[in-house]
Motif scaffolding. Structure first.
Motif, PDB file in Angstrom:
ATOM      1  N   ARG A  60       0.730  -1.028  -0.081  1.00 18.29           N
ATOM      2  CA  ARG A  60       0.058   0.110   0.221  1.00 18.29           C
ATOM      3  C   ARG A  60       0.860   1.448  -0.081  1.00 18.29           C
ATOM      4  O   ARG A  60       0.304   2.092  -0.709  1.00 18.29           O
ATOM      5  CB  ARG A  60      -0.876   0.002   1.361  1.00 18.29           C
ATOM      6  N   LYS A  63       2.662  -4.249  -7.073  1.00 24.07           N
ATOM      7  CA  LYS A  63       1.474  -5.133  -7.533  1.00 24.07           C
ATOM      8  C   LYS A  63       1.957  -6.666  -7.138  1.00 24.07           C
ATOM      9  O   LYS A  63       1.237  -7.447  -7.364  1.00 24.07           O
ATOM     10  CB  LYS A  63       1.401  -5.073  -9.003  1.00 24.07           C
ATOM     11  N   GLY A 109       2.742   0.983  -3.838  1.00 23.01           N
ATOM     12  CA  GLY A 109       1.725   0.977  -4.946  1.00 23.01           C
ATOM     13  C   GLY A 109       2.317  -0.416  -5.743  1.00 23.01           C
ATOM     14  O   GLY A 109       1.847  -0.523  -6.836  1.00 23.01           O
TER      15      GLY A 109
END
Length: 90
Positions: free
Chosen positions: A12, A17, A15
């Motif tokens: 978080r 993935k 960012g």
């Protein structure tokens, strides 16, 4: 704090993935010499921004991204190893 929670926070904050398992595997595979080199650089980058956290956050995340590209290490992994490094170096 559980490892899953740590991975979620790292993801978080940056960012990223990557999945939790990908973060765990990459963190485990970074050797101590690499950590000793990168973490002080991250620390200095954050200190150089010299703004309150709410204003510094976007710049810090850009800094993590640039370092992740430079070292070819995902930014969530960098965040994770930096947070571990802080526990023992502050």
């Amino acid at each position: 704090m559980s490892l899953d929670k740590q991975a979620e926070i790292a993801r978080r904050m940056t960012g990223s993935k990557l999945s939790n398992q990908e973060i765990f595997a990459m963190v485990r595979n970074i050797n101590q010499d690499t950590k000793k080199k990168i973490c002080p650089e991250i620390d200095q980058m954050i200190k150089d921004i010299n703004l309150p956290l709410d204003k510094a956050y976007p710049s810090v995340m850009v800094g993590f991204y640039k370092m992740s590209v430079h070292y070819n290490i995902d930014s969530a992994v960098l965040f994770w190893i930096y947070m571990e490094w802080l526990k023992y170096n502050k």
